[in-house]
Motif scaffolding. Sequence first.
Motif, PDB file in Angstrom:
ATOM      1  N   LEU A  60      37.446  -6.120 -14.084  1.00  0.00           N
ATOM      2  CA  LEU A  60      37.883  -7.358 -14.432  1.00  0.00           C
ATOM      3  C   LEU A  60      38.953  -7.085 -15.501  1.00  0.00           C
ATOM      4  CD1 LEU A  60      35.030  -9.830 -14.024  1.00  0.00           C
ATOM      5  CD2 LEU A  60      36.651  -9.412 -12.414  1.00  0.00           C
ATOM      6  N   SER A  61      39.854  -8.271 -15.574  1.00  0.00           N
ATOM      7  CA  SER A  61      40.798  -8.063 -16.931  1.00  0.00           C
ATOM      8  C   SER A  61      40.804  -9.471 -17.352  1.00  0.00           C
ATOM      9  CB  SER A  61      42.007  -7.411 -16.370  1.00  0.00           C
ATOM     10  OG  SER A  61      42.716  -8.357 -15.755  1.00  0.00           O
ATOM     11  N   GLN A  62      41.370  -9.526 -18.732  1.00  0.00           N
ATOM     12  CA  GLN A  62      41.620 -10.786 -19.400  1.00  0.00           C
ATOM     13  C   GLN A  62      42.880 -10.436 -20.445  1.00  0.00           C
ATOM     14  OE1 GLN A  62      40.246 -13.438 -18.675  1.00  0.00           O
ATOM     15  NE2 GLN A  62      41.351 -14.898 -20.149  1.00  0.00           N
ATOM     16  N   LEU A  63      44.062 -11.247 -20.345  1.00  0.00           N
ATOM     17  CA  LEU A  63      44.932 -10.788 -21.199  1.00  0.00           C
ATOM     18  C   LEU A  63      45.242 -11.777 -22.182  1.00  0.00           C
ATOM     19  CD1 LEU A  63      47.451  -9.022 -21.358  1.00  0.00           C
ATOM     20  CD2 LEU A  63      48.739 -10.580 -20.090  1.00  0.00           C
ATOM     21  N   LYS A  64      45.363 -11.558 -23.386  1.00  0.00           N
ATOM     22  CA  LYS A  64      45.354 -12.267 -24.678  1.00  0.00           C
ATOM     23  C   LYS A  64      46.421 -11.615 -25.561  1.00  0.00           C
ATOM     24  CE  LYS A  64      43.383 -15.508 -27.880  1.00  0.00           C
ATOM     25  NZ  LYS A  64      42.054 -15.837 -28.456  1.00  0.00           N
ATOM     26  N   THR A 132      29.440  -9.432 -15.395  1.00  0.00           N
ATOM     27  CA  THR A 132      29.535 -10.396 -14.233  1.00  0.00           C
ATOM     28  C   THR A 132      30.858 -11.539 -14.446  1.00  0.00           C
ATOM     29  OG1 THR A 132      27.987 -12.108 -15.105  1.00  0.00           O
ATOM     30  CG2 THR A 132      27.143 -10.378 -13.537  1.00  0.00           C
ATOM     31  N   SER A 133      30.967 -11.644 -15.933  1.00  0.00           N
ATOM     32  CA  SER A 133      32.185 -12.912 -16.186  1.00  0.00           C
ATOM     33  C   SER A 133      32.578 -12.515 -17.485  1.00  0.00           C
ATOM     34  CB  SER A 133      31.514 -14.172 -15.807  1.00  0.00           C
ATOM     35  OG  SER A 133      32.627 -15.089 -16.040  1.00  0.00           O
ATOM     36  N   LEU A 134      33.781 -12.815 -17.748  1.00  0.00           N
ATOM     37  CA  LEU A 134      34.318 -12.826 -19.067  1.00  0.00           C
ATOM     38  C   LEU A 134      35.109 -13.963 -19.251  1.00  0.00           C
ATOM     39  CD1 LEU A 134      36.070  -9.308 -18.810  1.00  0.00           C
ATOM     40  CD2 LEU A 134      33.984  -9.873 -20.161  1.00  0.00           C
ATOM     41  N   GLN A 135      35.086 -14.375 -20.460  1.00  0.00           N
ATOM     42  CA  GLN A 135      35.850 -15.768 -20.888  1.00  0.00           C
ATOM     43  C   GLN A 135      36.341 -15.592 -22.229  1.00  0.00           C
ATOM     44  OE1 GLN A 135      36.676 -18.327 -18.760  1.00  0.00           O
ATOM     45  NE2 GLN A 135      37.482 -19.318 -20.335  1.00  0.00           N
ATOM     46  N   LEU A 142      33.290 -14.476 -24.716  1.00  0.00           N
ATOM     47  CA  LEU A 142      32.062 -14.917 -24.165  1.00  0.00           C
ATOM     48  C   LEU A 142      31.774 -13.912 -22.918  1.00  0.00           C
ATOM     49  CD1 LEU A 142      29.644 -16.501 -24.823  1.00  0.00           C
ATOM     50  CD2 LEU A 142      30.501 -18.325 -23.133  1.00  0.00           C
ATOM     51  N   ILE A 143      30.934 -12.998 -23.040  1.00  0.00           N
ATOM     52  CA  ILE A 143      30.568 -12.057 -21.884  1.00  0.00           C
ATOM     53  C   ILE A 143      29.354 -12.387 -21.360  1.00  0.00           C
ATOM     54  CG2 ILE A 143      30.559  -9.689 -21.077  1.00  0.00           C
ATOM     55  CD1 ILE A 143      32.042  -9.165 -23.834  1.00  0.00           C
ATOM     56  N   ALA A 144      29.194 -12.398 -19.938  1.00  0.00           N
ATOM     57  CA  ALA A 144      28.009 -12.574 -19.142  1.00  0.00           C
ATOM     58  C   ALA A 144      27.633 -11.428 -18.441  1.00  0.00           C
ATOM     59  CB  ALA A 144      28.097 -13.858 -18.216  1.00  0.00           C
ATOM     60  N   THR A 145      26.277 -11.112 -18.671  1.00  0.00           N
ATOM     61  CA  THR A 145      25.839  -9.673 -17.987  1.00  0.00           C
ATOM     62  C   THR A 145      24.819  -9.984 -17.039  1.00  0.00           C
ATOM     63  OG1 THR A 145      24.330  -9.521 -19.728  1.00  0.00           O
ATOM     64  CG2 THR A 145      26.346  -8.492 -20.165  1.00  0.00           C
ATOM     65  N   ALA A 146      24.578  -8.915 -16.280  1.00  0.00           N
ATOM     66  CA  ALA A 146      23.767  -9.314 -15.085  1.00  0.00           C
ATOM     67  C   ALA A 146      22.133  -9.227 -15.492  1.00  0.00           C
ATOM     68  CB  ALA A 146      23.982  -8.025 -14.156  1.00  0.00           C
ATOM     69  N   ILE A 191      24.542 -15.490 -15.143  1.00  0.00           N
ATOM     70  CA  ILE A 191      25.803 -16.207 -14.683  1.00  0.00           C
ATOM     71  C   ILE A 191      26.702 -15.235 -13.915  1.00  0.00           C
ATOM     72  CG2 ILE A 191      27.922 -17.342 -15.647  1.00  0.00           C
ATOM     73  CD1 ILE A 191      25.763 -18.154 -18.076  1.00  0.00           C
ATOM     74  N   ARG A 192      27.094 -15.887 -12.740  1.00  0.00           N
ATOM     75  CA  ARG A 192      27.793 -15.278 -11.812  1.00  0.00           C
ATOM     76  C   ARG A 192      29.485 -15.458 -12.224  1.00  0.00           C
ATOM     77  NH1 ARG A 192      27.942 -16.866  -5.527  1.00  0.00           N
ATOM     78  NH2 ARG A 192      25.608 -15.853  -5.911  1.00  0.00           N
ATOM     79  N   ASP A 193      29.794 -16.782 -12.592  1.00  0.00           N
ATOM     80  CA  ASP A 193      30.895 -17.209 -13.130  1.00  0.00           C
ATOM     81  C   ASP A 193      30.986 -18.248 -13.993  1.00  0.00           C
ATOM     82  OD1 ASP A 193      33.897 -17.219 -12.972  1.00  0.00           O
ATOM     83  OD2 ASP A 193      33.985 -18.488 -11.463  1.00  0.00           O
ATOM     84  N   MET A 194      32.179 -18.234 -14.909  1.00  0.00           N
ATOM     85  CA  MET A 194      31.887 -19.380 -16.143  1.00  0.00           C
ATOM     86  C   MET A 194      33.517 -19.485 -16.457  1.00  0.00           C
ATOM     87  SD  MET A 194      30.538 -17.521 -19.115  1.00  0.00           S
ATOM     88  CE  MET A 194      31.146 -15.934 -19.923  1.00  0.00           C
TER      89      MET A 194
END
Length: 1165
Positions: A60-64, A132-135, A142-146, A191-194
């Motif tokens: 996954l990626s997030q650009l800032k 599982t999700s990055l925000q 904020l990072i959610a893990t399995a 959390i699967r998605d947030m």
Amino acid sequence: MYFLSGWPKRLLCPLESLEQPLHIQTDPQRAFFAVLSPSQLSIWYCRVSIHPPVSLQTQLSQLKSPLLFFSTANGYILFFEIPSTRDKYLYEPMYPKGSPHLKGTPHYKEEQCAPSLSLEMKKVLDLQASITSLQSMLEDLLIATADGFLHLVHWDGMTNGRKAINLCTVPFSVDLQSSRGSFLGFEDVYIRDMEYCATLDGFAVVFNDGRVGFITPMSSRLTAEQLHGVWAQDVIDGTCVAVNNKYRLMAFGCANGSVQVYTIDTTTGAMQFSHKLELTPKQYPDIWNKTGPVKLIRWSPDSCVVMVTWECGGLSLWSVFGAQLICTLGGDFAYQSDGAKKDPLKISSMTWGSEGYHLWVIDGNSSSNMKLERDTYNEARQFGILQFHFIKSALTVNPCMSNQEQVLLQGEDRLYLNCGDATQAQSPRNTSHSEHKPTRERGPYSDGSLDSQGLSTLLGHRHWHVVQVIVAGCPYFSAIDKLGQNVAVVGKFGFAHYSLLTKKWKLFGNITQEQNMMVTGGLAWWNDFIVLACYNLNDHQEELRIYLRTSNLDNAFAHITKVHADTLLLSVFRDMVILFRADCSICLYNINFILNPTASIQVLQEVSMSRYIPHPFLVVSVTLTSVRTETGITLKMPQQACEAESIMLNLAGQLIMLQRDRSGPQIRDKDNNPNQRKHLPFCAPVVLAQSVENVWTTSRINKQKRHLLEALWLSCGGAGMKVWLPLFPRDHRKPHSFLSRRIMLPFHINIYPLAVLFEDALVLGAVNDTVLYDCLYTQTSAREHLEVLFPFSVVERTSQIYLHHILRQLLVRNLGEQALLLAHSCATLPYFPHVLELMLHEVLEEEATSREPIPDPLLPTVAKFITEFPLFLQTVVHCARKTEYALWNYLFAAVGNPKDLFEECLMAQDLDTAASYLIILQNMEVPAVSRQHATLLFNTALEQGKWDLCRHMIRFLKAIGSGETETPPATPTTQEPSSSSGFEFFRHRSISLSQSAENLHSKFNLTKTLSMPSGPSGKRWSKDSDCAENMYIDMMLWRHARRLLEEIKLKDLGCFAAQLGFELIGWLCKERARAARVEDFVFALKKLHKDFLWPLPVIPASSINSPFKNGKYKTGASYTHQSESVLPHFLSQAKNRLRLATCTVFSHRVCFLKGFCLAQAVSLV
């Protein structure tokens, strides 16, 4: 709102290995977007790809900017920094000498050149669990893990370490008022998605077991002790989530293919259901329940639309409150030109481009179809990255356009206007239009005007007036004036305006002034002036400016007023400007003309809204209006009806009204200067409606149509439209104290509204249409061409009538008197009969097909309402012709017996409508009854000389007279021909009664065809006919011919014979001694001359001997004797003339024109 344009584009990315891209993401400014593959990363800038290779297994990626991070499959977070590389560019445009694009202008490098970027790894973070999700959440990550943890990481080098929150320790409840909440209860929940929502101060989450919720910190600290969650009780199959910060909405995708949209109740903190996005079996019968789970949800940058895609493929675009705009699962998107079904487009990732003009998607099907393309210069990999192009309404970014009656769309480099040819729209407003089309436009319209532009220009054709935009960057704001002749556009810096009369743009003469000005709050037209709110980059000051259209575009000709806070929204109402500022305050200004070519602005009033608005970003639109409530309508001062009475504020979909408080003594203060007197304060805000997307109001006044012009029109997405309609007492009587002065009426339309024509009772909009070109690519190698995979998308103008919906809603609420007032005010509209017909037809279809009994049916009320208008008979029969036969009994039980209605048509001499009722009687009554009424109509048509109708009645009588039973048919005979359906054309199609007889005759489709002549050259139809029915018809024709002959109406007899092919010679021979016998030759002669407009015979003076002839006076006896001798000669001559004229007119069955000419020739002998 948003519309697809053209074909999508496929991007060519020169990567070294054959890898399928996994994820695509834009930066917050949407100037860059990153494409991630299993081992490489590419960063794209606007039109050019910049791709520093990175060999990492990524997920996954997030650009800032200027930091970039993404996760790996093994639970690592990699942080990269993008260092500043000033004055380093990969590409620079080359312009010819003397070009206006000078390199020395400010911000030239930023706008025209592609920067050179580089990546430097900053840090690696190991979370020891699958991510599982990055925000991104403000300054934190904020990072959610399995393993069921939430990790909070700081952006600034992580100097403060990281925090881990166990989800099992976070309490959940149905609302925030509960003292205790339940915990998740088991350890394998994660959390699967947030996604974080800044305006709600929390983040929406989807758990791996399908439950969805909202987690918010109870304080400023984000710790396990301070977090609290609320459940959405009705969702147990959630798959993904996306939040809308502007409207404070959370959209949860579900496994059943629907999207559940929730908001947070500000009182209890519970998750409140707003609406649902789902495909219906009526629109998509083949695919509505076969889409699979929702895969991705993405809101547009302006938060006005949302894009949804499913696991099984397909794209669907919806407005913020659930109006469907586009879906690729039906129509030309799903089927080829030969009817073969296409594979739906499967999307693995997507993101919106700048201003919502582009949608970047990764084609999930491209992994099996990818191939290399080589040319003489390079090798390019054809990736599965598609770019969809959109055009959108100006209302999405500049809501002050809701006061206009034109549709204005803006794209990446062009504008679409529906104002037509401005050079032909120069006359003042004229409310009487000769012809309109209520639905989609198909051709030119009649002349008329609407404030220098009428329906002929607004609805004249389906095509747009396209204007190429030349401002720097893509259009941010655009506005069109009330006359539809000038349009202003805002780019990244400055603005420009265009004249549709001269076809020329007007730009800033001093480019430095343009580059130092950034429009922030929108722009609007006031007469010939452009009003805008901007930020002065040199002085670091917010300003309100006014520019005159006819003068040079220069600050020297502008009136500039400093504003104390950032302006977010701007609107104009008559001579007033309203600003909404970032400090949640509203400021009212007054505009006045001054001597030099500009205008002045004066502050009138400031209103603080900080108590009612939690965040200024939530305000969608603000406008002034003369709309008033109960207190305002009872005002006794007529001049107050023109003033700005209230402020309408759209707060995240809630329409709030602030009305002036006129309870004080200031209401009668008329001596002071209006610009100096103390203005009335505003009352506390009142919520008028929910789920509001757009608001329309007008500043015009028309006493004849007060209902429509003093109403407030709302667009509510999937819920349709609403109108806040004023209620007026009839004949200026005192209204009842228990009745409200206004009422909110909902109604549904089939288009998305973009403008409202108030006085013409029409809604203007646009719709996407598609054209297939796959037949041009028949080779196997061309299967993957975008022209084959996708149709070409075009945007067409459309319109729809809404008046019948309002009339029906008033009748439902027992407001028939108000419905009559409204209907009579619109009775002059050309399509008003169609309005009555639509209302009757919709109520009939709804009630007659209902499976459950209706306790209070509306159809009798509607029927009684229609009887108030002279078109009642035509409305009923037109509705019946377009309705199934099975519903006729229900219809005529409410409107009356069709035999009585038929007789009313005969009494009113409306034979065309009576002919329409005849087919009703044919199917509902026994043949004897229909024959009886057909005979009455036939005789009446003969008397009035309706020859076309007579010919069709003859065929109808022949059809019903051949072998029918004595019971009416149980069902209409429209499936197969039968002898009882001689007038079936009434059931097959609607025929306008205003059409000519020739066109009407060409549209008849009789199932039993008998040779019937249409003129004098037709064959004799009754000579060899010996059946009883033909004899019956012959006797009626003979009787009518005998009456004409007895009354010496030879001209009518000639027309009768010529039009109906009557065998005149044989019949005259039979009537030679009866009706053709002349008893009074003098009367007959006078009648003949009068009928054919012949001059009466005059005896020449020379033929009469004068008593003084030859100088001798003759006695009176001799003069009388000569006169008596002339009379027999005159009568004999008249008798011969009459016999000769009669034979000449009717011999050889000639037409009337030939008989008239011969008779004239005989009279001259």
